[in-house]
Motif scaffolding. Structure first.
Motif, PDB file in Angstrom:
ATOM      1  N   GLY A 197       0.822  -1.201   0.000  1.00 50.65           N
ATOM      2  CA  GLY A 197       0.000   0.000   0.000  1.00 50.65           C
ATOM      3  C   GLY A 197       0.854   1.248   0.000  1.00 50.65           C
ATOM      4  O   GLY A 197       2.072   1.145  -0.012  1.00 50.65           O
ATOM      5  N   PRO A 198       0.227   2.414  -0.013  1.00 48.72           N
ATOM      6  CA  PRO A 198      -1.162   2.689   0.363  1.00 48.72           C
ATOM      7  C   PRO A 198      -2.213   2.318  -0.680  1.00 48.72           C
ATOM      8  O   PRO A 198      -3.400   2.362  -0.382  1.00 48.72           O
ATOM      9  N   ALA A 199      -1.837   1.977  -1.895  1.00 48.97           N
ATOM     10  CA  ALA A 199      -2.855   1.593  -2.887  1.00 48.97           C
ATOM     11  C   ALA A 199      -3.564   0.324  -2.429  1.00 48.97           C
ATOM     12  O   ALA A 199      -2.945  -0.576  -1.863  1.00 48.97           O
ATOM     13  N   ARG A 200      -4.860   0.260  -2.699  1.00 58.57           N
ATOM     14  CA  ARG A 200      -5.646  -0.928  -2.359  1.00 58.57           C
ATOM     15  C   ARG A 200      -6.190  -1.610  -3.610  1.00 58.57           C
ATOM     16  O   ARG A 200      -6.561  -2.765  -3.570  1.00 58.57           O
ATOM     17  N   GLN A 201      -6.249  -0.855  -4.688  1.00 61.59           N
ATOM     18  CA  GLN A 201      -6.823  -1.374  -5.926  1.00 61.59           C
ATOM     19  C   GLN A 201      -5.699  -1.805  -6.867  1.00 61.59           C
ATOM     20  O   GLN A 201      -4.712  -1.092  -7.037  1.00 61.59           O
ATOM     21  N   ASP A 202      -5.851  -2.995  -7.464  1.00 61.78           N
ATOM     22  CA  ASP A 202      -4.855  -3.497  -8.403  1.00 61.78           C
ATOM     23  C   ASP A 202      -4.770  -2.586  -9.628  1.00 61.78           C
ATOM     24  O   ASP A 202      -5.732  -1.892  -9.978  1.00 61.78           O
TER      25      ASP A 202
END
Length: 108
Positions: free
Chosen positions: A81-86
């Motif tokens: 993260g911080p990204a949660r979406q692929d």
């Protein structure tokens, strides 16, 4: 409807392990040539759209230069993260020395 393929590069345009930013029909896309093929993924981080082509690339993982989110370029999966979406990944076709990227059909 199936994907529409666009010619985006020649094999000799790409150096293995180096990011190659392109735009296809208005979509920012990044190409990378690895030992096992050429991969295409959206050039915007899914966190807050950081420019992935300016990030650090290591092995098969891209790190966003803004907040260090990390993704596997082969699958688009978030590795950190911080990204949660692929990441969105695109179909790549190689015909001879030409590289084509498939865009999904527009929704009507």
């Amino acid at each position: 409807m199936s994907e529409e393929f666009y010619k985006v590069a020649e094999m000799n345009d790409l150096n293995e392990g180096k990011l190659y930013p392109i735009e296809v029909d208005g979509e920012p896309i990044c190409l990378v040539k690895l030992e096992d093929g050429v991969y295409a993924f959206t050039d915007n981080c899914t966190h807050i759209s950081g420019p992935l082509n300016q990030g650090e690339f290591d092995g098969c993982a891209i790190t966003c230069p803004w907040h260090l989110a990390r993704f596997d370029v082969r699958t688009g999966k978030v590795l950190r993260g911080p990204a949660r979406q692929d990441l969105y990944t695109y179909t790549v076709k190689i015909e001879g020395e030409s590289i084509y990227v498939g865009l999904p059909p527009l929704e009507e």
